[in-house]
Design a protein around this motif. Structure first.
Motif, PDB file in Angstrom:
ATOM      1  N   GLN A  88       0.864  -1.183   0.000  1.00  0.00           N
ATOM      2  CA  GLN A  88       0.000   0.000   0.000  1.00  0.00           C
ATOM      3  C   GLN A  88       0.898   1.230   0.000  1.00  0.00           C
ATOM      4  O   GLN A  88       1.897   1.279   0.725  1.00  0.00           O
ATOM      5  CB  GLN A  88      -0.849  -0.014   1.271  1.00  0.00           C
ATOM      6  N   TYR A  89       0.567   2.229  -0.819  1.00  0.00           N
ATOM      7  CA  TYR A  89       1.346   3.467  -0.811  1.00  0.00           C
ATOM      8  C   TYR A  89       1.093   4.195   0.507  1.00  0.00           C
ATOM      9  O   TYR A  89      -0.018   4.141   1.035  1.00  0.00           O
ATOM     10  CB  TYR A  89       0.946   4.356  -1.990  1.00  0.00           C
ATOM     11  N   GLU A  90       2.125   4.864   0.976  1.00  0.00           N
ATOM     12  CA  GLU A  90       2.016   5.551   2.274  1.00  0.00           C
ATOM     13  C   GLU A  90       0.871   6.550   2.295  1.00  0.00           C
ATOM     14  O   GLU A  90       0.200   6.717   3.296  1.00  0.00           O
ATOM     15  CB  GLU A  90       3.319   6.280   2.585  1.00  0.00           C
TER      16      GLU A  90
ATOM     17  N   THR B  49      11.454   2.159 -17.598  1.00  0.00           N
ATOM     18  CA  THR B  49      10.232   2.598 -16.908  1.00  0.00           C
ATOM     19  C   THR B  49       9.125   2.974 -17.896  1.00  0.00           C
ATOM     20  O   THR B  49       9.374   3.181 -19.078  1.00  0.00           O
ATOM     21  CB  THR B  49      10.523   3.822 -16.024  1.00  0.00           C
ATOM     22  N   GLN B  50       7.931   3.078 -17.333  1.00  0.00           N
ATOM     23  CA  GLN B  50       6.777   3.362 -18.174  1.00  0.00           C
ATOM     24  C   GLN B  50       6.851   4.770 -18.780  1.00  0.00           C
ATOM     25  O   GLN B  50       6.616   4.943 -19.965  1.00  0.00           O
ATOM     26  CB  GLN B  50       5.508   3.229 -17.326  1.00  0.00           C
ATOM     27  N   ASP B  51       7.201   5.757 -17.949  1.00  0.00           N
ATOM     28  CA  ASP B  51       7.425   7.094 -18.527  1.00  0.00           C
ATOM     29  C   ASP B  51       8.900   7.153 -18.835  1.00  0.00           C
ATOM     30  O   ASP B  51       9.716   7.075 -17.934  1.00  0.00           O
ATOM     31  CB  ASP B  51       7.152   8.246 -17.563  1.00  0.00           C
TER      32      ASP B  51
ATOM     33  N   GLY C   1      -2.871  -6.965 -17.432  1.00  0.00           N
ATOM     34  CA  GLY C   1      -3.978  -6.529 -16.580  1.00  0.00           C
ATOM     35  C   GLY C   1      -4.374  -5.122 -16.935  1.00  0.00           C
ATOM     36  O   GLY C   1      -3.578  -4.360 -17.484  1.00  0.00           O
ATOM     37  N   GLU C   2      -5.625  -4.799 -16.578  1.00  0.00           N
ATOM     38  CA  GLU C   2      -6.114  -3.491 -16.993  1.00  0.00           C
ATOM     39  C   GLU C   2      -5.364  -2.367 -16.275  1.00  0.00           C
ATOM     40  O   GLU C   2      -4.694  -2.590 -15.259  1.00  0.00           O
ATOM     41  CB  GLU C   2      -7.618  -3.375 -16.729  1.00  0.00           C
ATOM     42  N   THR C   3      -5.524  -1.192 -16.806  1.00  0.00           N
ATOM     43  CA  THR C   3      -4.786  -0.048 -16.263  1.00  0.00           C
ATOM     44  C   THR C   3      -5.156   0.210 -14.790  1.00  0.00           C
ATOM     45  O   THR C   3      -6.315   0.099 -14.412  1.00  0.00           O
ATOM     46  CB  THR C   3      -5.022   1.199 -17.145  1.00  0.00           C
ATOM     47  N   GLY C   4      -4.138   0.487 -14.019  1.00  0.00           N
ATOM     48  CA  GLY C   4      -4.358   0.777 -12.600  1.00  0.00           C
ATOM     49  C   GLY C   4      -4.465  -0.457 -11.718  1.00  0.00           C
ATOM     50  O   GLY C   4      -4.754  -0.345 -10.532  1.00  0.00           O
ATOM     51  N   CYS C   5      -4.225  -1.665 -12.278  1.00  0.00           N
ATOM     52  CA  CYS C   5      -4.408  -2.874 -11.471  1.00  0.00           C
ATOM     53  C   CYS C   5      -3.203  -3.166 -10.581  1.00  0.00           C
ATOM     54  O   CYS C   5      -3.247  -4.038  -9.733  1.00  0.00           O
ATOM     55  CB  CYS C   5      -4.748  -4.069 -12.349  1.00  0.00           C
ATOM     56  N   GLY C   6      -2.105  -2.447 -10.789  1.00  0.00           N
ATOM     57  CA  GLY C   6      -0.972  -2.621  -9.870  1.00  0.00           C
ATOM     58  C   GLY C   6       0.280  -3.214 -10.488  1.00  0.00           C
ATOM     59  O   GLY C   6       1.183  -3.634  -9.769  1.00  0.00           O
ATOM     60  N   LYS C   7       0.371  -3.212 -11.808  1.00  0.00           N
ATOM     61  CA  LYS C   7       1.534  -3.836 -12.467  1.00  0.00           C
ATOM     62  C   LYS C   7       2.825  -3.075 -12.145  1.00  0.00           C
ATOM     63  O   LYS C   7       3.825  -3.683 -11.733  1.00  0.00           O
ATOM     64  CB  LYS C   7       1.327  -3.871 -13.992  1.00  0.00           C
ATOM     65  N   THR C   8       2.776  -1.773 -12.328  1.00  0.00           N
ATOM     66  CA  THR C   8       3.987  -0.975 -12.061  1.00  0.00           C
ATOM     67  C   THR C   8       4.354  -1.056 -10.577  1.00  0.00           C
ATOM     68  O   THR C   8       5.519  -1.201 -10.218  1.00  0.00           O
ATOM     69  CB  THR C   8       3.771   0.493 -12.483  1.00  0.00           C
ATOM     70  N   SER C   9       3.330  -1.013  -9.729  1.00  0.00           N
ATOM     71  CA  SER C   9       3.591  -1.114  -8.294  1.00  0.00           C
ATOM     72  C   SER C   9       4.306  -2.424  -7.981  1.00  0.00           C
ATOM     73  O   SER C   9       5.227  -2.466  -7.168  1.00  0.00           O
ATOM     74  CB  SER C   9       2.285  -1.052  -7.516  1.00  0.00           C
ATOM     75  N   LEU C  10       3.873  -3.482  -8.640  1.00  0.00           N
ATOM     76  CA  LEU C  10       4.471  -4.800  -8.394  1.00  0.00           C
ATOM     77  C   LEU C  10       5.957  -4.821  -8.770  1.00  0.00           C
ATOM     78  O   LEU C  10       6.814  -5.189  -7.956  1.00  0.00           O
ATOM     79  CB  LEU C  10       3.697  -5.863  -9.177  1.00  0.00           C
TER      80      LEU C  10
ATOM     81  N   PRO D 183      -4.860  -0.874  -0.017  1.00  0.00           N
ATOM     82  CA  PRO D 183      -3.730  -1.630  -0.567  1.00  0.00           C
ATOM     83  C   PRO D 183      -3.870  -1.736  -2.086  1.00  0.00           C
ATOM     84  O   PRO D 183      -4.982  -1.845  -2.602  1.00  0.00           O
ATOM     85  CB  PRO D 183      -3.862  -3.014   0.072  1.00  0.00           C
ATOM     86  N   VAL D 184      -2.750  -1.675  -2.801  1.00  0.00           N
ATOM     87  CA  VAL D 184      -2.827  -1.822  -4.256  1.00  0.00           C
ATOM     88  C   VAL D 184      -2.386  -3.215  -4.696  1.00  0.00           C
ATOM     89  O   VAL D 184      -2.657  -3.622  -5.824  1.00  0.00           O
ATOM     90  CB  VAL D 184      -1.996  -0.752  -5.000  1.00  0.00           C
ATOM     91  N   LEU D 185      -1.719  -3.944  -3.815  1.00  0.00           N
ATOM     92  CA  LEU D 185      -1.373  -5.338  -4.117  1.00  0.00           C
ATOM     93  C   LEU D 185      -1.825  -6.212  -2.945  1.00  0.00           C
ATOM     94  O   LEU D 185      -1.646  -5.848  -1.782  1.00  0.00           O
ATOM     95  CB  LEU D 185       0.142  -5.494  -4.309  1.00  0.00           C
TER      96      LEU D 185
HETATM   97  N1  DUT Z   1      -0.843   4.606  -7.034  1.00  0.00           N
HETATM   98  C1  DUT Z   1      -0.649   5.393  -5.927  1.00  0.00           C
HETATM   99  N2  DUT Z   1       0.528   6.072  -5.782  1.00  0.00           N
HETATM  100  C2  DUT Z   1       1.509   5.987  -6.716  1.00  0.00           C
HETATM  101  C3  DUT Z   1       1.301   5.186  -7.857  1.00  0.00           C
HETATM  102  C4  DUT Z   1       0.114   4.497  -7.970  1.00  0.00           C
HETATM  103  O1  DUT Z   1      -1.491   5.498  -5.054  1.00  0.00           O
HETATM  104  O2  DUT Z   1       2.566   6.631  -6.539  1.00  0.00           O
HETATM  105  C5  DUT Z   1      -2.099   3.841  -7.168  1.00  0.00           C
HETATM  106  C6  DUT Z   1      -2.862   4.157  -8.410  1.00  0.00           C
HETATM  107  C7  DUT Z   1      -3.471   2.862  -8.809  1.00  0.00           C
HETATM  108  C8  DUT Z   1      -2.657   1.807  -8.125  1.00  0.00           C
HETATM  109  O3  DUT Z   1      -1.766   2.474  -7.246  1.00  0.00           O
HETATM  110  O4  DUT Z   1      -4.781   2.772  -8.309  1.00  0.00           O
HETATM  111  C9  DUT Z   1      -1.860   0.928  -9.066  1.00  0.00           C
HETATM  112  O5  DUT Z   1      -1.051   1.742  -9.868  1.00  0.00           O
HETATM  113  P1  DUT Z   1       0.007   1.128 -10.883  1.00  0.00           P
HETATM  114  O6  DUT Z   1       0.824   2.251 -11.405  1.00  0.00           O
HETATM  115  O7  DUT Z   1       0.711   0.019 -10.248  1.00  0.00           O
HETATM  116  O8  DUT Z   1      -0.951   0.577 -12.027  1.00  0.00           O
HETATM  117  P2  DUT Z   1      -0.564  -0.100 -13.404  1.00  0.00           P
HETATM  118  O9  DUT Z   1      -1.160  -1.468 -13.398  1.00  0.00           O
HETATM  119  O10 DUT Z   1       0.868  -0.018 -13.669  1.00  0.00           O
HETATM  120  O11 DUT Z   1      -1.364   0.794 -14.429  1.00  0.00           O
HETATM  121  P3  DUT Z   1      -0.988   1.201 -15.933  1.00  0.00           P
HETATM  122  O12 DUT Z   1      -1.301   0.044 -16.818  1.00  0.00           O
HETATM  123  O13 DUT Z   1      -1.883   2.327 -16.221  1.00  0.00           O
HETATM  124  O14 DUT Z   1       0.431   1.559 -15.935  1.00  0.00           O
END
Ligand code: DUT
Ligand code: MG
Length: 596
Positions: free
Chosen positions: A362-364, A435-437, A388-397, A369-371
């Motif tokens: 979970q982000y602070e 990275t994504q960006d 997975g769809e956008t925002g599902c937590g891939k980058t966070s993972l 929780p995002v994962l």
């Molecule tokens: N999130 C935050 N803080 C951050 C980054 C993301 O709260 O600094 C939230 C936004 C989102 C969730 O975490 O609801 C997952 O974000 P992530 O970037 O992991 O999503 P993604 O699966 O990588 O989305 P995309 O396909 O759009 O890149």
């Protein structure tokens, strides 16, 4: 945006300044003594002129003295000139010392802050805005420098001048001295009241400056968005408002002093009046010689000026106080993610096994929780695709692998060792991340590709560019690999930037390669080429690839499908097809689309 709590620092502001003067402290003390000395020397002119007046100009024996003792007259005159010149020399040297020490402190703290900022973790960067950080290393630090170079000097100057002259006054004539000095405590009281009023103003002023800088910074770096939405007028107005706000607060802050100024000024102006009235009476009564009168009136400014200066000093002191707090906040900040004390060195390549064990995150500053309970294993050299769809937590993972963030629960392991047990540099050096960006530096293309390992030669840079299907377009550019790309890669297309970023990730020959949607902006054909090249790298490497296209994920050894922070499907292409779930539907959708 998280609001930072008020931080307690291990040292007071002055202790902190002193700490950063290390190596220059003796010099600084010499400078301070110099200030005292040249202020004492200020007394010489009125002292000698007083004696000259008494002996040669106003006394009953003036003419006789002049005729019989003209040697003393010239002697006193020469001493007056010598001390004046000496004073000039000391003032000059003293200014040099203050300037030198303040620049040293500025240089040292600025480097230290830059180093601190560099080593911070992701949470820090999402807490502080760039414009605010820039203000800290520029404007705020300058206020700190100003403290060392000017404010402290003025404090010493004022107090030593005031002190020495007060003592001298008492030495000459205590009654006269007392009449002049009796009103001075009022000034301190007024300054104290002023301080309480002006301190919050400086804190506010500093916030306004940071706000204005933030607007400017965000605007300049985000100019493309501004242009795209034709929001120039709006942005100009927004900045104008911030600018006006800052100017208004500045004015308000100055106005505070204007409220107190008349009182201090009146007291200071009272001095010559007292001198004239009381001094006159004493003169008539014979309690004061004409020479003493001249010396008193010649030095009255040395009592009045420090009083006038007080407001100025207090103002600058409060500016320093507000600014140093901001600087010290960064100075004493510690990244939450850092090397464990017992982290063992691991300079060698990883085999490349990655394991997530019931990881939640979970982000602070996030509410949820995002994962949730993520568990999977990737064997060395394998390729894992994450969908997975956008925002599902891939980058966070994937951000948990190089320890950009710490899981709130569970453990991430590489080669069966928890990632916290590696030194951060060892861990991150073995990971190639696109990275994504995409962020490229304003440097040549070659410089950008070799960013992670500047020891590689052009031949190798070209090889990595070939792997990432970038060599064709680079060689077509007029200056090839020497082409300088603009800030953030301006001058290149999205897909071109992505390919350079991929080449950059490959160029460190990582044991683990992580690609976050790195081929989303390249065409299908080029992507196929890249995937093919990735399968035949000349070094062993585990690949974690976030992608949306089936053509990319199909060949992966393992595919993770995520939904709302959970793994919902896991297996290879055939297995997931057989499952007829989300993945199957996605394949249907994409291949269907492809046929149209
Ligand atoms: N999130 C935050 N803080 C951050 C980054 C993301 O709260 O600094 C939230 C936004 C989102 C969730 O975490 O609801 C997952 O974000 P992530 O970037 O992991 O999503 P993604 O699966 O990588 O989305 P995309 O396909 O759009 O890149
Ligand atoms: Mg993402």
């Amino acid at each position: 945006m998280k609001v930072k709590k008020e931080t307690l620092f291990p040292k007071t502001k002055i202790q902190w300044l002193w700490e950063n003067m290390k190596g220059r402290r003796v010099l600084y003390v010499i400078g301070m003594l110099g200030t005292v000395v040249y202020n004492i020397l200020q007394l010489t002119v009125p002292y000698y002129s007083g004696r000259i007046v008494d002996l040669f100009l106003s006394g009953a024996d003036a003419w006789k003295n002049m005729r019989t003792n003209s040697g003393l007259f010239y002697h006193l005159l020469i001493l007056m000139i010598v001390f004046t010149v000496l004073r000039g020399v000391i003032v000059y040297g003293d200014c040099m010392i203050y300037e030198h020490v303040s620049q040293t402190v500025l240089y040292r703290v600025r480097n230290f802050l830059y180093d601190k900022i560099q080593r911070q973790d992701m949470t820090f960067y999402s807490t502080y805005r760039t414009g605010d950080l820039m203000t800290r290393v520029t404007g705020d630090l300058d206020a700190v420098r100003h403290m060392v170079a000017w404010v402290i000097r003025m404090v010493i100057e004022s107090f030593s001048l005031f002190g020495v002259v007060a003592i001298y006054f008492f030495y000459m004539n205590w009654k006269m001295a007392l009449s002049l000095l009796i009103i001075s405590p009022f000034v301190f009281f007024i300054i104290y009241l002023f301080k309480n009023k002006v301190a919050p103003m400086h804190a506010k002023l500093r916030e306004k400056l940071a706000q204005m800088n933030t607007y400017a910074q965000e605007n300049i770096s985000g100019n493309r968005v501004v242009k795209a939405f034709a929001r120039e007028a709006y942005e100009i107005e927004k900045f104008d408002r911030a600018n006006k706000d800052y100017a208004e607060t500045n004015k308000e802050t100055s106005m505070v002093w204007l409220k107190f100024f008349p009182y201090v000024e009146s007291i200071a102006n009272l001095m010559p009046v007292v001198m004239l009235a009381v001094g006159g009476v004493f003169l008539i009564r014979g309690e004061l010689t004409m020479g003493d009168y001249v010396a008193f009136s010649g030095l009255i400014w040395a009592i009045a000026n420090p009083m006038r200066q007080m407001g100025n000093i207090m103002n600058e002191f409060q500016r320093f106080s507000a600014a140093s707090k901001k600087v010290m906040e960064i100075y004493y900040s510690e990244p939450q993610i850092k090397d464990a004390l017992d982290a063992a060195a691991h300079p060698n390549r990883f085999d490349g096994k990655i394991e997530f064990r019931e990881v939640s995150f979970q982000y602070e500053d996030g509410d949820l929780p995002v994962l949730h309970d993520i568990s999977f294993t990737v064997k060395p050299g394998e390729t894992i695709a994450i969908m997975g769809e956008t925002g599902c937590g891939k980058t966070s993972l994937i951000n948990l692998i190089p320890r950009f963030y710490e899981p709130t629960k569970g453990e991430v392991r590489i080669d069966d060792i928890p990632v916290q047990n590696f030194r951060l540099s060892d861990l991150r050096k073995q990971i190639g991340l696109a990275t994504q960006d995409v962020l490229l530096y304003s440097d040549t293309i070659e410089g950008n590709i070799a960013y992670g390992d500047s020891s590689i030669d052009l031949e190798e840079v070209e090889k990595f560019a070939k792997y990432s299907a970038a060599s064709d377009f680079i060689s077509k550019m007029p200056e090839g690999y020497d082409t300088v790309v603009g800030e953030r890669g301006a001058g290149l297309s999205g897909g071109q930037k992505q390919r350079i970023s991929l080449a950059r990730a490959l160029a460190v020959r990582p044991s683990i390669l992580i690609l976050d949607d790195t081929t989303s902006a390249v065409d299908m054909e080029t992507e196929k080429q890249i995937q093919e090249a990735l399968r035949h790298l000349d070094f062993s490497c585990t690949k974690v690839i976030i992608a949306q296209r089936i053509s990319t994920t199909m060949m992966a050894d393992k595919i993770l499908v995520m939904q709302h922070g959970r793994i919902t499907e896991m297996g290879n292409h055939e297995e997931l097809m057989a499952k007829k779930g989300y993945y199957y539907e996605l394949v249907q959708l994409q291949t269907g689309e492809d046929l149209v």
